[in-house]
Design a protein around this motif. Structure first.
Motif, PDB file in Angstrom:
ATOM      1  N   ILE A  29      33.658  46.269  36.961  1.00  0.00           N
ATOM      2  CA  ILE A  29      35.066  46.139  36.554  1.00  0.00           C
ATOM      3  C   ILE A  29      35.321  44.860  35.745  1.00  0.00           C
ATOM      4  N   ARG A  30      34.365  43.917  35.746  1.00  0.00           N
ATOM      5  CA  ARG A  30      34.483  42.686  34.947  1.00  0.00           C
ATOM      6  C   ARG A  30      33.460  42.663  33.816  1.00  0.00           C
ATOM      7  N   SER A  31      32.876  43.808  33.519  1.00  0.00           N
ATOM      8  CA  SER A  31      31.816  43.856  32.518  1.00  0.00           C
ATOM      9  C   SER A  31      32.351  43.613  31.105  1.00  0.00           C
ATOM     10  N   LYS A  32      31.501  43.038  30.253  1.00  0.00           N
ATOM     11  CA  LYS A  32      31.834  42.837  28.847  1.00  0.00           C
ATOM     12  C   LYS A  32      31.716  44.144  28.062  1.00  0.00           C
ATOM     13  N   SER A  33      31.002  45.107  28.647  1.00  0.00           N
ATOM     14  CA  SER A  33      30.835  46.406  27.995  1.00  0.00           C
ATOM     15  C   SER A  33      32.034  47.302  28.310  1.00  0.00           C
ATOM     16  N   LYS A  34      32.626  47.889  27.291  1.00  0.00           N
ATOM     17  CA  LYS A  34      33.767  48.778  27.493  1.00  0.00           C
ATOM     18  C   LYS A  34      33.371  49.989  28.347  1.00  0.00           C
ATOM     19  N   GLN A  35      32.164  50.512  28.059  1.00  0.00           N
ATOM     20  CA  GLN A  35      31.701  51.688  28.800  1.00  0.00           C
ATOM     21  C   GLN A  35      31.559  51.368  30.285  1.00  0.00           C
ATOM     22  N   LEU A  36      30.871  50.276  30.596  1.00  0.00           N
ATOM     23  CA  LEU A  36      30.641  49.923  31.991  1.00  0.00           C
ATOM     24  C   LEU A  36      31.947  49.537  32.685  1.00  0.00           C
ATOM     25  N   ARG A  37      32.828  48.857  31.969  1.00  0.00           N
ATOM     26  CA  ARG A  37      34.114  48.460  32.557  1.00  0.00           C
ATOM     27  C   ARG A  37      34.949  49.693  32.893  1.00  0.00           C
ATOM     28  N   ILE A  74      21.590  41.195  44.211  1.00  0.00           N
ATOM     29  CA  ILE A  74      20.439  42.044  43.869  1.00  0.00           C
ATOM     30  C   ILE A  74      20.693  42.789  42.564  1.00  0.00           C
ATOM     31  N   TYR A  75      21.911  43.317  42.409  1.00  0.00           N
ATOM     32  CA  TYR A  75      22.235  44.099  41.227  1.00  0.00           C
ATOM     33  C   TYR A  75      22.440  43.224  39.973  1.00  0.00           C
ATOM     34  N   TYR A  76      22.900  41.992  40.159  1.00  0.00           N
ATOM     35  CA  TYR A  76      23.397  41.183  39.038  1.00  0.00           C
ATOM     36  C   TYR A  76      22.417  41.029  37.871  1.00  0.00           C
ATOM     37  N   PRO A  77      21.181  40.603  38.088  1.00  0.00           N
ATOM     38  CA  PRO A  77      20.296  40.405  36.922  1.00  0.00           C
ATOM     39  C   PRO A  77      20.014  41.691  36.158  1.00  0.00           C
ATOM     40  N   PHE A  78      19.904  42.798  36.864  1.00  0.00           N
ATOM     41  CA  PHE A  78      19.631  44.081  36.215  1.00  0.00           C
ATOM     42  C   PHE A  78      20.886  44.587  35.500  1.00  0.00           C
ATOM     43  N   PHE A  79      22.034  44.351  36.119  1.00  0.00           N
ATOM     44  CA  PHE A  79      23.313  44.691  35.492  1.00  0.00           C
ATOM     45  C   PHE A  79      23.484  43.936  34.170  1.00  0.00           C
ATOM     46  N   LYS A  80      23.141  42.639  34.149  1.00  0.00           N
ATOM     47  CA  LYS A  80      23.302  41.833  32.941  1.00  0.00           C
ATOM     48  C   LYS A  80      22.380  42.313  31.820  1.00  0.00           C
ATOM     49  N   ILE A  81      21.169  42.718  32.186  1.00  0.00           N
ATOM     50  CA  ILE A  81      20.242  43.240  31.178  1.00  0.00           C
ATOM     51  C   ILE A  81      20.812  44.507  30.544  1.00  0.00           C
ATOM     52  N   TYR A  82      21.310  45.417  31.366  1.00  0.00           N
ATOM     53  CA  TYR A  82      21.856  46.688  30.872  1.00  0.00           C
ATOM     54  C   TYR A  82      23.145  46.437  30.098  1.00  0.00           C
ATOM     55  N   GLU A  83      23.970  45.520  30.608  1.00  0.00           N
ATOM     56  CA  GLU A  83      25.222  45.195  29.933  1.00  0.00           C
ATOM     57  C   GLU A  83      24.954  44.663  28.526  1.00  0.00           C
ATOM     58  N   LYS A  84      23.966  43.795  28.386  1.00  0.00           N
ATOM     59  CA  LYS A  84      23.632  43.221  27.084  1.00  0.00           C
ATOM     60  C   LYS A  84      23.252  44.313  26.094  1.00  0.00           C
ATOM     61  N   GLN A  85      22.473  45.285  26.555  1.00  0.00           N
ATOM     62  CA  GLN A  85      22.070  46.396  25.692  1.00  0.00           C
ATOM     63  C   GLN A  85      23.294  47.174  25.207  1.00  0.00           C
ATOM     64  N   LEU A  86      24.203  47.491  26.139  1.00  0.00           N
ATOM     65  CA  LEU A  86      25.362  48.309  25.785  1.00  0.00           C
ATOM     66  C   LEU A  86      26.334  47.548  24.894  1.00  0.00           C
ATOM     67  N   VAL A  87      26.513  46.244  25.141  1.00  0.00           N
ATOM     68  CA  VAL A  87      27.406  45.450  24.300  1.00  0.00           C
ATOM     69  C   VAL A  87      26.898  45.431  22.860  1.00  0.00           C
ATOM     70  N   GLN A  88      25.588  45.232  22.683  1.00  0.00           N
ATOM     71  CA  GLN A  88      25.003  45.243  21.338  1.00  0.00           C
ATOM     72  C   GLN A  88      25.182  46.609  20.684  1.00  0.00           C
ATOM     73  N   GLU A 136      27.574  48.802  21.348  1.00  0.00           N
ATOM     74  CA  GLU A 136      28.989  49.009  21.054  1.00  0.00           C
ATOM     75  C   GLU A 136      29.400  48.216  19.806  1.00  0.00           C
ATOM     76  N   ILE A 137      28.856  47.022  19.636  1.00  0.00           N
ATOM     77  CA  ILE A 137      29.158  46.210  18.452  1.00  0.00           C
ATOM     78  C   ILE A 137      28.622  46.886  17.185  1.00  0.00           C
ATOM     79  N   SER A 138      27.403  47.407  17.274  1.00  0.00           N
ATOM     80  CA  SER A 138      26.815  48.070  16.111  1.00  0.00           C
ATOM     81  C   SER A 138      27.585  49.341  15.738  1.00  0.00           C
TER      82      SER A 138
END
Length: 431
Positions: A308-316, A410-424, A426-428
């Motif tokens: 709910i605090r994700s930078k990715s629109k999809q994940l949020r 436990i979820y946080y580092p994996f969430f950040k990796i996936y979030e980074k992919q989706l943000v990039q 979405e920007i493209s």
């Protein structure tokens, strides 16, 4: 080994087996019977909670003292309700399995249910005095200790009844003028007599041995029951359920096997609680629902909080949609929305988050820091409340908060990796 290779092997070897397990008629009937038992376990759980006022000798709170006084004044009523709900689980499971198995065979359910109930009472209730002035029987095997006989009796009754009716064994042909219902009764007469005759012989055998069917089974298999209530078993069960789920196989595929173990442990704990004895089991249904799969399979409440605090629109968006269902133990919106299933980035947290929960909760209960569970309210009861109400231990409430924080870490580092992919991505797409 690459993830694609693991996925291919799962689809080739495990998926067909899991599909067979989930559709196998007997396991499916067992699963459905345990699911349908929820209203009864809910009432039993409420009675157990009301009868468990959290007071000590030093308690001065007026509300808690009034609660304890009410429980003491109505102890007989509350214990009787518990005895006939959670404490009589086996007979209801026997009825449920008979019902669902008959429906799969498209067979009338009334007579098989009556035959199953008769067989269950004959084999699981021990007569002590059967005089004209009154009858005294031992009903201690109506609870979780009678589950194995209940499953056997229900399956035996339906399978034999279906076979005998299919082969028209002993069928008495009636004139066409006889009503269909009466004709069916006579057609079922011989199969019913044969089935009850078998139950009579089994009762006579165990009675000659000075025991009952569940008494013999329970004493013989006690080491196996003890092994099922261990930390290694809890870890293995949690791993299997989540590995299956990750590859798209719903946990219902294993519920026909795990439900009798979990609900049986709960029933024994409920009986011990009513008797004022120490609770024998840790691996129970409320332990699984409230302490292991916090937010549903995958312990997805922690991930929903991150989403709910994700930078990715999809994940949020997925987080906003899924946060409420996961709070009530429903993880499918997160599993399919992120998605988690078949997503190699989330394999480790999805599988091992719940394993960590199971390990920590089991150890704390085993050493006595957290109380064991004795009541089951609902599968959709939020863990933060269900953990307290199922144990009446305020420390359980605090444990759930700690476990959610651990799951988030436990979820946080994996969430950040996936979030980074989706943000990039979405920007493209915006460019």
């Amino acid at each position: 080994m690459k993830f694609e290779t693991i996925n291919a092997k799962m689809e080739k070897y495990i998926l067909p087996l899991a599909n067979k397990m989930s559709s196998q008629r007997h396991l499916k009937a067992i699963r459905d019977a345990f699911i349908s038992l929820m209203p009864i376990t809910l009432v039993g759980g409420i009675a157990a909670i009301i009868n468990s006022a959290p007071v000590t000798e030093s308690t001065t709170n007026g509300i808690l003292l009034a609660w304890a006084s009410f429980a003491q004044d109505n102890a007989l009523l509350l214990n009787w309700v518990n005895t006939l709900t959670l404490g009589a689980m086996s007979i209801y499971i026997c009825i449920g399995i008979t019902n669902f198995l008959c429906k799969q065979y498209k067979t009338d359910v009334l007579l098989p249910i009556m035959l199953s109930v008769t067989g269950f009472m004959m084999l699981c209730i021990a007569p002590q005095s059967l005089g004209w002035d009154g009858k005294i029987v031992e009903i201690s095997y109506l609870d979780g200790k009678g589950l194995i006989p209940a499953i056997f009796i229900a399956i035996f009754t339906v399978e034999v009844y279906h076979l005998l009716r299919k082969k028209n064994v002993g069928r008495i042909k009636m004139p066409d003028s006889v009503p269909a219902s009466l004709s069916e009764t006579f057609a079922s007469l011989v199969p019913g007599i044969i089935i009850l005759g078998v139950f009579v012989l089994i009762f006579a055998l165990f009675n000659a041995l000075g025991t009952t069917m569940p008494g013999f089974i329970y004493s013989t298999l006690e080491p196996a029951f003890t092994a099922a209530d261990t930390l290694p078993f809890a870890i293995i069960a949690t791993l299997l359920v989540h590995v299956f789920w990750f590859f798209g196989i719903h946990d219902a595929a294993l519920s026909g096997i795990l439900s009798p173990i979990r609900d049986g442990g709960l029933s024994l704990n409920a009986a011990a609680h009513v008797a004022g004895q120490s609770l024998p089991n840790i691996f129970t249904t409320p332990f699984w629902v409230y302490f292991v799969v916090i937010g549903g399979c995958g312990s997805c409440l922690a991930l929903a909080i991150l989403l709910i605090r994700s930078k990715s629109k999809q994940l949020r968006t997925v987080g906003k949609i899924g946060i409420v269902p996961t709070f009530f133990g429903i993880s499918e919106p997160i599993i399919f929305g992120v998605p988690l299933m078949l997503n190699p980035i989330f394999f480790i947290p999805f599988i091992f988050g719940s394993v960590v929960n199971a390990t920590i909760a089991y150890i704390l209960m085993d050493i006595g820091i957290i109380g064991k569970t004795f009541a089951m309210l609902s599968w959709q009861m939020p863990s933060i409340f269900g953990a307290f109400l199922s144990t009446m231990d305020i420390k359980a409430f605090l444990l759930i908060i700690v476990l959610i924080i651990i799951d988030i870490l436990i979820y946080y580092p994996f969430f950040k990796i996936y979030e980074k992919q989706l943000v990039q991505q979405e920007i493209s797409e915006e460019e």
